[in-house]
Design a protein around this motif. Structure first.
Motif, short mmCIF file in Angstrom:
data_model
loop_
_atom_site.label_atom_id
_atom_site.label_comp_id
_atom_site.label_asym_id
_atom_site.label_seq_id
_atom_site.Cartn_x
_atom_site.Cartn_y
_atom_site.Cartn_z
N ALA A 8 0.84 -1.20 0.00
CA ALA A 8 0.00 0.00 0.00
C ALA A 8 0.88 1.26 0.00
CB ALA A 8 -0.95 -0.01 1.19
N LEU A 9 1.95 1.24 0.78
CA LEU A 9 2.90 2.34 0.79
C LEU A 9 3.51 2.52 -0.61
CD1 LEU A 9 4.81 4.42 2.31
CD2 LEU A 9 6.38 2.49 2.52
N VAL A 10 3.91 1.43 -1.21
CA VAL A 10 4.50 1.49 -2.55
C VAL A 10 3.47 2.00 -3.56
CG1 VAL A 10 5.44 0.09 -4.44
CG2 VAL A 10 6.24 -0.25 -2.08
N ASP A 11 2.24 1.59 -3.44
CA ASP A 11 1.20 2.09 -4.35
C ASP A 11 1.06 3.60 -4.24
OD1 ASP A 11 0.68 -0.47 -5.31
OD2 ASP A 11 -1.13 -0.74 -4.07
N ARG A 12 1.12 4.13 -3.02
CA ARG A 12 1.05 5.58 -2.82
C ARG A 12 2.29 6.25 -3.42
NH1 ARG A 12 1.06 5.84 3.02
NH2 ARG A 12 1.29 8.09 2.77
N TYR A 13 3.45 5.62 -3.23
CA TYR A 13 4.70 6.14 -3.78
C TYR A 13 4.63 6.20 -5.31
CZ TYR A 13 9.62 6.20 -5.14
OH TYR A 13 10.82 6.52 -5.72
N ASP A 30 4.46 15.48 0.37
CA ASP A 30 4.51 15.95 1.76
C ASP A 30 4.07 14.85 2.74
OD1 ASP A 30 5.44 18.43 0.97
OD2 ASP A 30 3.48 19.41 1.15
N GLU A 31 3.12 14.03 2.33
CA GLU A 31 2.64 12.95 3.20
C GLU A 31 3.61 11.77 3.25
OE1 GLU A 31 -1.21 12.12 1.57
OE2 GLU A 31 -2.11 13.90 2.47
N LEU A 32 4.30 11.50 2.15
CA LEU A 32 5.17 10.32 2.06
C LEU A 32 6.61 10.58 2.49
CD1 LEU A 32 4.08 8.79 -1.36
CD2 LEU A 32 3.96 7.68 0.87
N TRP A 33 7.11 11.76 2.29
CA TRP A 33 8.54 12.04 2.48
C TRP A 33 8.81 12.82 3.75
CZ3 TRP A 33 12.67 10.87 -0.81
CH2 TRP A 33 12.31 10.22 -1.99
N ALA A 34 9.90 12.49 4.42
CA ALA A 34 10.40 13.32 5.52
C ALA A 34 10.86 14.65 4.91
CB ALA A 34 11.57 12.63 6.22
N GLU A 35 10.84 15.69 5.70
CA GLU A 35 11.20 17.03 5.21
C GLU A 35 12.56 17.05 4.51
OE1 GLU A 35 10.59 20.84 4.22
OE2 GLU A 35 9.11 19.76 5.42
N ASP A 75 5.57 -6.33 -5.17
CA ASP A 75 6.47 -7.30 -4.52
C ASP A 75 7.23 -6.70 -3.35
OD1 ASP A 75 8.12 -5.55 -5.91
OD2 ASP A 75 9.28 -7.11 -6.90
N ALA A 76 6.62 -5.72 -2.68
CA ALA A 76 7.30 -5.03 -1.58
C ALA A 76 7.69 -6.00 -0.48
CB ALA A 76 6.41 -3.93 -1.01
N TYR A 77 8.88 -5.78 0.04
CA TYR A 77 9.41 -6.58 1.13
C TYR A 77 10.19 -5.64 2.03
CZ TYR A 77 12.31 -9.92 3.65
OH TYR A 77 12.93 -10.63 4.64
N LYS A 84 12.07 -2.71 0.04
CA LYS A 84 12.57 -2.98 -1.30
C LYS A 84 11.38 -3.38 -2.17
CE LYS A 84 15.45 -6.45 -3.59
NZ LYS A 84 14.38 -7.12 -4.27
N PHE A 85 11.33 -2.84 -3.39
CA PHE A 85 10.25 -3.22 -4.30
C PHE A 85 10.68 -2.99 -5.74
CE2 PHE A 85 9.63 1.25 -3.38
CZ PHE A 85 9.28 1.81 -4.59
N GLY A 86 9.96 -3.65 -6.63
CA GLY A 86 10.23 -3.51 -8.05
C GLY A 86 9.15 -2.68 -8.73
N TRP A 87 9.51 -2.10 -9.86
CA TRP A 87 8.59 -1.28 -10.63
C TRP A 87 8.92 -1.42 -12.12
CZ3 TRP A 87 11.35 2.10 -13.54
CH2 TRP A 87 12.62 2.46 -13.08
N VAL A 88 7.98 -0.99 -12.95
CA VAL A 88 8.20 -0.92 -14.39
C VAL A 88 7.69 0.42 -14.89
CG1 VAL A 88 8.06 -3.43 -14.74
CG2 VAL A 88 6.00 -2.02 -15.02
#
Length: 126
Positions: A8-13, A30-35, A75-77, A84-88
């Motif tokens: 779910a975190l990766v989906d938001r990313y 702003d919601e996902l990243w530290a300042e 495939d987030a782990y 760690k996760f993969g993307w295309v």
């Protein structure tokens, strides 16, 4: 975090990289990243939300103009604050993969990204 919550975190990313509205994209960052979060790829380093936003916005403009979209490989782990996760990067019209890669995120205690290491590759041509 469970695998479901990591995905779910990766989906938001991933959604930030595909978001067409600049104001919505910024809110998501702003919601996902530290300042002072830092994004690393093979070409450059961006530190802070403003620079991260500039990198993501540039990638969005370049890739959507060519008809591409980012997708998670679902495939987030993760453990101990690392994910760690993969993307295309795939053509919207055909689904053909142009670029693929892996990402490694380091999260702070509140689950925000403090470091993002990108490893992107292009499929070999034969």
């Amino acid at each position: 975090m469970s695998q479901r919550s990591l995905n779910a975190l990766v989906d938001r990313y991933i959604a930030t990289w595909n978001e067409p509205e600049p104001d919505v994209r910024r809110k998501m960052i702003d919601e996902l990243w530290a300042e002072d979060g830092t994004y690393y790829n093979r070409l450059f380093v961006c530190q802070g939300r403003d620079m991260v936003e500039a990198a993501i916005s540039t990638a969005y403009r370049e890739h959507t103009a060519k008809g591409f979209t980012f997708k998670s490989r679902n495939d987030a782990y993760g453990h101990h604050g690392g994910v760690k996760f993969g993307w295309v990067l795939a053509a919207r019209s055909t689904g053909e993969v142009d670029t693929f890669g892996e990402e490694f995120l380091i999260l702070d205690g509140s689950g925000r990204i403090v470091a993002d290491y990108q490893f992107g590759l292009r499929p070999p041509t034969i």
